[in-house]
Design a protein around this motif. Sequence first.
Motif, PDB file in Angstrom:
ATOM      1  N   GLU A 174      35.909  58.208  39.488  1.00 54.02           N
ATOM      2  CA  GLU A 174      35.428  57.185  40.404  1.00 54.02           C
ATOM      3  C   GLU A 174      35.739  57.551  41.847  1.00 54.02           C
ATOM      4  OE1 GLU A 174      37.386  55.961  37.681  1.00 54.02           O
ATOM      5  OE2 GLU A 174      35.574  55.602  36.540  1.00 54.02           O
ATOM      6  N   TRP A 203      32.969  52.839  47.210  1.00 53.67           N
ATOM      7  CA  TRP A 203      31.693  52.507  47.823  1.00 53.67           C
ATOM      8  C   TRP A 203      31.800  52.716  49.326  1.00 53.67           C
ATOM      9  CZ3 TRP A 203      27.827  51.961  44.626  1.00 53.67           C
ATOM     10  CH2 TRP A 203      28.022  51.424  43.351  1.00 53.67           C
ATOM     11  N   THR A 204      30.756  53.200  49.943  1.00 55.85           N
ATOM     12  CA  THR A 204      30.718  53.243  51.399  1.00 55.85           C
ATOM     13  C   THR A 204      30.329  51.855  51.900  1.00 55.85           C
ATOM     14  OG1 THR A 204      28.378  53.831  51.576  1.00 55.85           O
ATOM     15  CG2 THR A 204      29.966  55.670  51.344  1.00 55.85           C
ATOM     16  N   GLU A 249      26.635  51.406  51.373  1.00 55.61           N
ATOM     17  CA  GLU A 249      26.269  51.100  49.982  1.00 55.61           C
ATOM     18  C   GLU A 249      26.606  49.651  49.630  1.00 55.61           C
ATOM     19  OE1 GLU A 249      26.776  55.365  47.696  1.00 55.61           O
ATOM     20  OE2 GLU A 249      28.585  54.242  48.209  1.00 55.61           O
ATOM     21  N   LEU A 250      27.773  49.186  50.048  1.00 55.19           N
ATOM     22  CA  LEU A 250      28.155  47.797  49.784  1.00 55.19           C
ATOM     23  C   LEU A 250      27.153  46.834  50.416  1.00 55.19           C
ATOM     24  CD1 LEU A 250      32.003  48.008  50.353  1.00 55.19           C
ATOM     25  CD2 LEU A 250      30.869  47.438  48.194  1.00 55.19           C
ATOM     26  N   ARG A 285      28.380  40.987  45.935  1.00 58.03           N
ATOM     27  CA  ARG A 285      29.505  41.652  46.582  1.00 58.03           C
ATOM     28  C   ARG A 285      30.581  40.608  46.810  1.00 58.03           C
ATOM     29  NH1 ARG A 285      29.534  44.659  52.519  1.00 58.03           N
ATOM     30  NH2 ARG A 285      31.804  45.001  52.570  1.00 58.03           N
ATOM     31  N   ASP A 300      35.222  44.124  48.992  1.00 58.75           N
ATOM     32  CA  ASP A 300      34.685  45.483  49.036  1.00 58.75           C
ATOM     33  C   ASP A 300      34.338  46.003  47.645  1.00 58.75           C
ATOM     34  OD1 ASP A 300      34.803  45.644  51.791  1.00 58.75           O
ATOM     35  OD2 ASP A 300      36.831  46.463  51.800  1.00 58.75           O
ATOM     36  N   GLU A 301      33.937  45.085  46.768  1.00 58.56           N
ATOM     37  CA  GLU A 301      33.568  45.450  45.400  1.00 58.56           C
ATOM     38  C   GLU A 301      32.222  44.835  45.044  1.00 58.56           C
ATOM     39  OE1 GLU A 301      35.351  47.599  43.817  1.00 58.56           O
ATOM     40  OE2 GLU A 301      37.201  47.501  44.983  1.00 58.56           O
ATOM     41  N   ARG A 313      23.285  55.141  42.107  1.00 55.50           N
ATOM     42  CA  ARG A 313      24.595  55.748  41.849  1.00 55.50           C
ATOM     43  C   ARG A 313      24.957  55.648  40.378  1.00 55.50           C
ATOM     44  NH1 ARG A 313      28.612  56.285  46.026  1.00 55.50           N
ATOM     45  NH2 ARG A 313      29.735  57.346  44.367  1.00 55.50           N
ATOM     46  N   VAL A 332      27.776  54.897  37.745  1.00 58.14           N
ATOM     47  CA  VAL A 332      28.885  53.948  37.820  1.00 58.14           C
ATOM     48  C   VAL A 332      29.670  53.905  36.522  1.00 58.14           C
ATOM     49  CG1 VAL A 332      27.762  52.425  39.519  1.00 58.14           C
ATOM     50  CG2 VAL A 332      27.454  51.986  37.062  1.00 58.14           C
ATOM     51  N   PRO A 360      31.785  53.217  41.595  1.00 56.04           N
ATOM     52  CA  PRO A 360      30.916  54.388  41.789  1.00 56.04           C
ATOM     53  C   PRO A 360      31.589  55.653  41.293  1.00 56.04           C
ATOM     54  CG  PRO A 360      31.923  53.751  43.866  1.00 56.04           C
ATOM     55  CD  PRO A 360      32.321  52.708  42.845  1.00 56.04           C
TER      56      PRO A 360
END
Length: 127
Positions: free
Chosen positions: A2, A5-6, A9-10, A40, A43-44, A76, A78, A124
């Motif tokens: 893993e 996430w950027t 991307e988030l 979201r 940050d997940e 992506r 995952v 990711p």
Amino acid sequence: METAWTEDELRRVGGAEELQVTSRRADGSLRPYVTIWVVRAGDELYIRSAYGSDNPWYRRAKASGSGRIRAGGVERDVTFADADPAVHAGVDAAYHSKYDRHGPAIVGTVVGDKAAAVTFRLLPRAA
């Protein structure tokens, strides 16, 4: 393996109305994509099975543990990870904020204790 996430991307995946998800078969090939909702929280990124643990896409994702998502122009690989119980209230709030306009009958399928039990945190994977 893993990665994280950027922020882009988030924003793109978390902001997408829908997400397409697929899981891997035992031979590594991908199953057909299924369209579901994504949220979201912090940050997940999280997804839930709207109709419980008997939903075929959910059973396959749980069994395989990995797959691929695409949404907001992002695609992506995952890992489907169990979500920490401490995040469920925040995930519920994210679903309400994003999807309540669809009405309580449909949003009710992805919030609450039953939905919490079928929540995946999307992790990711390295390319």
